[in-house]
Design a protein around this motif. Structure first.
Motif, PDB file in Angstrom:
ATOM      1  N   PRO A   1       0.606  -1.149   0.019  1.00  0.00           N
ATOM      2  CA  PRO A   1      -0.109  -0.083   0.060  1.00  0.00           C
ATOM      3  C   PRO A   1       0.857   1.213  -0.026  1.00  0.00           C
ATOM      4  O   PRO A   1       1.978   1.260   0.479  1.00  0.00           O
ATOM      5  N   SER A   2       0.151   2.347  -0.678  1.00  0.00           N
ATOM      6  CA  SER A   2       0.769   3.909  -0.405  1.00  0.00           C
ATOM      7  C   SER A   2       0.431   4.550   1.066  1.00  0.00           C
ATOM      8  O   SER A   2       1.229   5.147   1.306  1.00  0.00           O
ATOM      9  N   ILE A   3      -0.685   3.967   1.283  1.00  0.00           N
ATOM     10  CA  ILE A   3      -1.332   4.542   2.469  1.00  0.00           C
ATOM     11  C   ILE A   3      -1.920   3.580   3.274  1.00  0.00           C
ATOM     12  O   ILE A   3      -2.640   2.623   2.660  1.00  0.00           O
ATOM     13  N   ILE A   4      -1.895   3.597   4.601  1.00  0.00           N
ATOM     14  CA  ILE A   4      -2.634   2.536   5.415  1.00  0.00           C
ATOM     15  C   ILE A   4      -3.582   3.581   6.223  1.00  0.00           C
ATOM     16  O   ILE A   4      -3.178   4.573   6.637  1.00  0.00           O
ATOM     17  N   GLN A   5      -5.066   3.300   6.074  1.00  0.00           N
ATOM     18  CA  GLN A   5      -6.032   4.204   6.660  1.00  0.00           C
ATOM     19  C   GLN A   5      -6.725   3.227   7.901  1.00  0.00           C
ATOM     20  O   GLN A   5      -7.235   2.113   7.426  1.00  0.00           O
ATOM     21  N   THR A   6      -6.723   3.341   8.981  1.00  0.00           N
ATOM     22  CA  THR A   6      -7.161   2.540  10.008  1.00  0.00           C
ATOM     23  C   THR A   6      -8.647   2.999  10.470  1.00  0.00           C
ATOM     24  O   THR A   6      -8.971   4.251  10.577  1.00  0.00           O
ATOM     25  N   TRP A   7      -9.654   2.036  11.049  1.00  0.00           N
ATOM     26  CA  TRP A   7     -11.145   2.392  11.357  1.00  0.00           C
ATOM     27  C   TRP A   7     -10.915   1.739  12.609  1.00  0.00           C
ATOM     28  O   TRP A   7     -10.932   0.731  12.867  1.00  0.00           O
ATOM     29  N   LEU A   8     -11.608   2.565  13.693  1.00  0.00           N
ATOM     30  CA  LEU A   8     -11.841   1.936  15.026  1.00  0.00           C
ATOM     31  C   LEU A   8     -10.721   1.740  15.963  1.00  0.00           C
ATOM     32  O   LEU A   8      -9.505   1.412  15.379  1.00  0.00           O
ATOM     33  N   TYR A   9     -10.814   1.831  17.110  1.00  0.00           N
ATOM     34  CA  TYR A   9      -9.780   1.905  18.077  1.00  0.00           C
ATOM     35  C   TYR A   9      -8.566   0.836  17.793  1.00  0.00           C
ATOM     36  O   TYR A   9      -7.421   1.043  17.993  1.00  0.00           O
ATOM     37  N   HIS A  10      -9.155  -0.322  17.913  1.00  0.00           N
ATOM     38  CA  HIS A  10      -8.290  -1.464  17.929  1.00  0.00           C
ATOM     39  C   HIS A  10      -7.356  -1.565  16.622  1.00  0.00           C
ATOM     40  O   HIS A  10      -6.176  -1.713  16.544  1.00  0.00           O
ATOM     41  N   ALA A  11      -7.796  -1.255  15.509  1.00  0.00           N
ATOM     42  CA  ALA A  11      -7.198  -1.147  14.205  1.00  0.00           C
ATOM     43  C   ALA A  11      -6.262   0.250  14.059  1.00  0.00           C
ATOM     44  O   ALA A  11      -5.107   0.106  13.756  1.00  0.00           O
ATOM     45  N   ASP A  12      -6.409   1.276  14.919  1.00  0.00           N
ATOM     46  CA  ASP A  12      -5.864   2.483  15.234  1.00  0.00           C
ATOM     47  C   ASP A  12      -4.535   1.916  15.814  1.00  0.00           C
ATOM     48  O   ASP A  12      -3.496   2.509  15.297  1.00  0.00           O
ATOM     49  N   PHE A  13      -4.630   1.252  16.739  1.00  0.00           N
ATOM     50  CA  PHE A  13      -3.320   0.772  17.365  1.00  0.00           C
ATOM     51  C   PHE A  13      -2.572  -0.001  16.904  1.00  0.00           C
ATOM     52  O   PHE A  13      -1.349  -0.002  16.704  1.00  0.00           O
ATOM     53  N   VAL A  14      -3.211  -1.059  15.978  1.00  0.00           N
ATOM     54  CA  VAL A  14      -2.419  -2.053  15.274  1.00  0.00           C
ATOM     55  C   VAL A  14      -1.716  -1.157  13.958  1.00  0.00           C
ATOM     56  O   VAL A  14      -0.590  -1.363  13.693  1.00  0.00           O
ATOM     57  N   GLY A  15      -2.504  -0.040  13.631  1.00  0.00           N
ATOM     58  CA  GLY A  15      -1.891   0.764  12.434  1.00  0.00           C
ATOM     59  C   GLY A  15      -0.761   1.541  12.872  1.00  0.00           C
ATOM     60  O   GLY A  15       0.170   1.741  11.859  1.00  0.00           O
ATOM     61  N   LEU A  16      -0.342   1.782  13.969  1.00  0.00           N
ATOM     62  CA  LEU A  16       0.819   2.405  14.627  1.00  0.00           C
ATOM     63  C   LEU A  16       2.108   1.461  14.249  1.00  0.00           C
ATOM     64  O   LEU A  16       2.963   1.777  13.734  1.00  0.00           O
ATOM     65  N   PHE A  17       1.817   0.203  14.673  1.00  0.00           N
ATOM     66  CA  PHE A  17       2.773  -0.876  14.466  1.00  0.00           C
ATOM     67  C   PHE A  17       3.106  -0.879  12.943  1.00  0.00           C
ATOM     68  O   PHE A  17       4.356  -0.928  12.568  1.00  0.00           O
ATOM     69  N   LEU A  18       2.114  -0.943  12.213  1.00  0.00           N
ATOM     70  CA  LEU A  18       2.207  -1.087  10.609  1.00  0.00           C
ATOM     71  C   LEU A  18       3.018   0.226   9.998  1.00  0.00           C
ATOM     72  O   LEU A  18       4.014  -0.024   9.337  1.00  0.00           O
ATOM     73  N   HIS A  19       2.699   1.339  10.604  1.00  0.00           N
ATOM     74  CA  HIS A  19       3.347   2.651  10.274  1.00  0.00           C
ATOM     75  C   HIS A  19       4.649   2.569  10.415  1.00  0.00           C
ATOM     76  O   HIS A  19       5.537   2.881   9.541  1.00  0.00           O
ATOM     77  N   PHE A  20       5.168   2.136  12.045  1.00  0.00           N
ATOM     78  CA  PHE A  20       6.450   2.091  12.382  1.00  0.00           C
ATOM     79  C   PHE A  20       7.281   1.089  11.389  1.00  0.00           C
ATOM     80  O   PHE A  20       8.348   1.173  11.191  1.00  0.00           O
TER      81      PHE A  20
END
Length: 121
Positions: A86-105
């Protein structure tokens, strides 16, 4: 080649955020971006609907012990990100937001959180 937006959501059962995601993906079908949806739990009815429209939907199969080291299914998410590039990761809802931080880093991809709230204090 279209750029990919990877939408990561906690689940795809019938709910407000899930329906907003489905509409966003459905109505942006002809944009310059390709949308891929990942449910951290199962495919759910919204995922089945998106699949019937021709969108890629992945389900990781995680349960409430989402971040347990013993839960090997979390690595399935990493393989999905590697595959979809992906070029961009977009997260939805709190658990996914938290997991998205790990994916981002880990993958060094731009991250967008989608936080929905019906009440503002």
């Amino acid at each position: 080649m279209k750029k990919v937006i990877l939408h990561v959501i906690t689940e795809l059962n019938t709910g407000g955020a899930e329906n907003i995601l489905a509409n966003l993906v459905k109505f942006s079908k002809d944009s310059k971006y390709s949308n891929v949806v990942v449910s951290l739990s199962d495919e759910g009815p919204i995922g089945k609907r998106l699949s019937s429209f021709g969108f890629k939907v992945h389900s990781v199969g995680l349960n409430k012990k989402i971040l347990s080291i013993k839960n090997i299914k979390i690595f399935k998410l990493f393989f999905i990100v590697i595959k979809e590039r992906p070029s961009i990761i977009q997260t939805w809802l709190y658990h996914a937001d938290f997991v998205g931080l790990f994916l981002h880093f880990f993958f060094r991809k731009p991250l967008m959180w989608t936080i929905l709230c019906s009440q503002v204090p």
